[in-house]
Design a protein around this motif. Structure first.
Motif: not given
Length: 393
Positions: A81-103, A191-193
């Motif tokens: 998997v391209p590294r850019r997509e992996l980095l973006v995917g892991t950051l999004v997954l971390a965001a979802v996980a921390n959002g779930a932690s908050a709730l 994703r942009a840079l």
């Protein structure tokens, strides 16, 4: 895709490459903060969830256990998997996980969200450094690694105190939610840079001088240093207060000083790694050993205790930069899998060192911690000499 489009995605202007590198460094800041949050907010989380501090502490050890087990298999599974997509995917997954932690309404939900965050962590650290070094010529690898690592040094110095302040004045859920928003923002920036395929992607994807034996020794050295150094860092607060008799009001400035020393150590290592890699790592370990022995002999005196911890704080981050440099240098296969193995070893050393130190503290007190730590780091220094000889052979 046309030839012109391919050329565009494979290159980046120096300014864009620098901005992408800053975004990746900020991502490391975010992931270290994700890892540290439960431990840093432990006294705030436990009462609200009506559970013990020890049980909240299991969120930290459970996170590390997932990283140890999952890092290499996930790196192998995602290496196409391209590294850019992996980095973006892991950051999004971390965001979802921390959002779930908050709730989270209870401990079980919080623990589950932490497992998800640990899976994102496992993939992120496998690709973060290879993705960053792919932006620049590999002759600059040491400096690039150091600039990425600045984010890891700033997270406990700047990010965690701010998260604790927010938790104390509002709720620990606000801190987790803020980190989720931060992760999403960084994902957009990456994703942009980051180019879809940076100019030096092929070179960054393999070791500069693949050497399985040297890499194996490096993993052993990493385990020893992390187990020893982090056992000291874990109990640095009670050591300063109970052994060196530091005034409680002076604790925060001293710990901030240790963190600032770490940033300085990283930057210095980045300047000399490309020309003197083995000497940089060996020098950091020799100085760490001497500092720990100084704590053993004179740690009850406050100036000695502060000086010793400052030296350890200076050298340990420099060592971590050197380790990442050698990981990319000696990687026997892809650098992604090698980085994942390094991350797993780091977390294994963290878990083993702090676990063993907890029994030592209960049996002999916090003053007993620096002695065994010095022995481990001294053994790692000898291992570094062996690694250098193996690499030359």
């Amino acid at each position: 895709m046309t030839a012109t489009t391919r050329a565009t995605t494979a290159t980046a202007s120096p300014r864009r490459a620098g901005a992408a590198l800053a975004a990746i460094s900020l991502a490391t800041f975010c992931f270290v903060l994700v890892e540290l949050l439960p431990g840093g907010l432990i006294t705030v989380i436990a009462p609200e969830l009506h559970t013990s501090i020890g049980r909240v502490g299991q969120l930290v050890s459970g996170y590390a256990a997932v990283v140890v087990v999952a890092s290499v298999p996930l790196a192998r599974a995602t290496r196409r998997v391209p590294r850019r997509e992996l980095l973006v995917g892991t950051l999004v997954l971390a965001a979802v996980a921390n959002g779930a932690s908050a709730l989270a309404s209870g401990y079980g939900e919080l623990f589950t969200s932490r497992v998800v965050a640990a899976l994102a962590h496992s993939v992120f650290w496998a690709v973060a450094y290879p993705a960053a070094t792919a932006l620049f010529d590999q002759s600059q690898r040491g400096r690039v690694v150091a600039r990425v690592a600045v984010g890891t040094a700033l997270a406990p110095v700047a990010g965690l105190p701010l998260a604790l302040w927010a938790a104390q004045h509002t709720s620990w859920r606000v801190s987790f939610g803020a980190v989720a928003v931060l992760a999403l923002g960084i994902a957009v920036a990456v994703r942009a840079l980051l180019p879809a395929r940076p100019a030096y992607a092929d070179e960054a994807g393999r070791g500069t001088r693949p050497n399985r034996a040297a890499f194996t020794v490096l993993l052993g050295v990493t385990f020893l240093v992390v187990a020893g150094s982090l056992s000291v860092f874990t109990y640095s607060t009670p050591y300063l207060l109970d052994v060196a008799h530091l005034a409680p009001g002076a604790l925060s400035p001293v710990l901030v000083g240790v963190g600032v020393a770490g940033v300085a150590g990283m930057m210095f290592a980045g300047r000399v790694l490309d020309s003197r890699p083995v000497g940089t790592q060996l020098g950091a370990l020799v100085l760490t050993t001497l500092a720990l022995l100084t704590l053993v002999v004179g740690g009850a005196r406050l100036p000695v205790a502060i000086a010793g911890l400052l030296v350890v704080g200076l050298c340990f981050p420099a060592f971590t930069v050197a380790v990442q440099f050698f990981t990319l240098h000696f990687a026997p296969g892809g650098t992604d899998v090698a980085s994942a193995a390094g991350s797993a070893t780091f977390n294994l050393g963290t878990a083993a060192g702090t676990f063993a130190a907890s029994f030592l503290v209960d049996a002999a007190g916090v003053r007993a911690v620096p002695g065994p730590a010095a022995a481990l780091v001294a053994a790692a220094a000898l291992g570094t000499v062996v690694m250098g000889r193996v690499s030359r052979a």
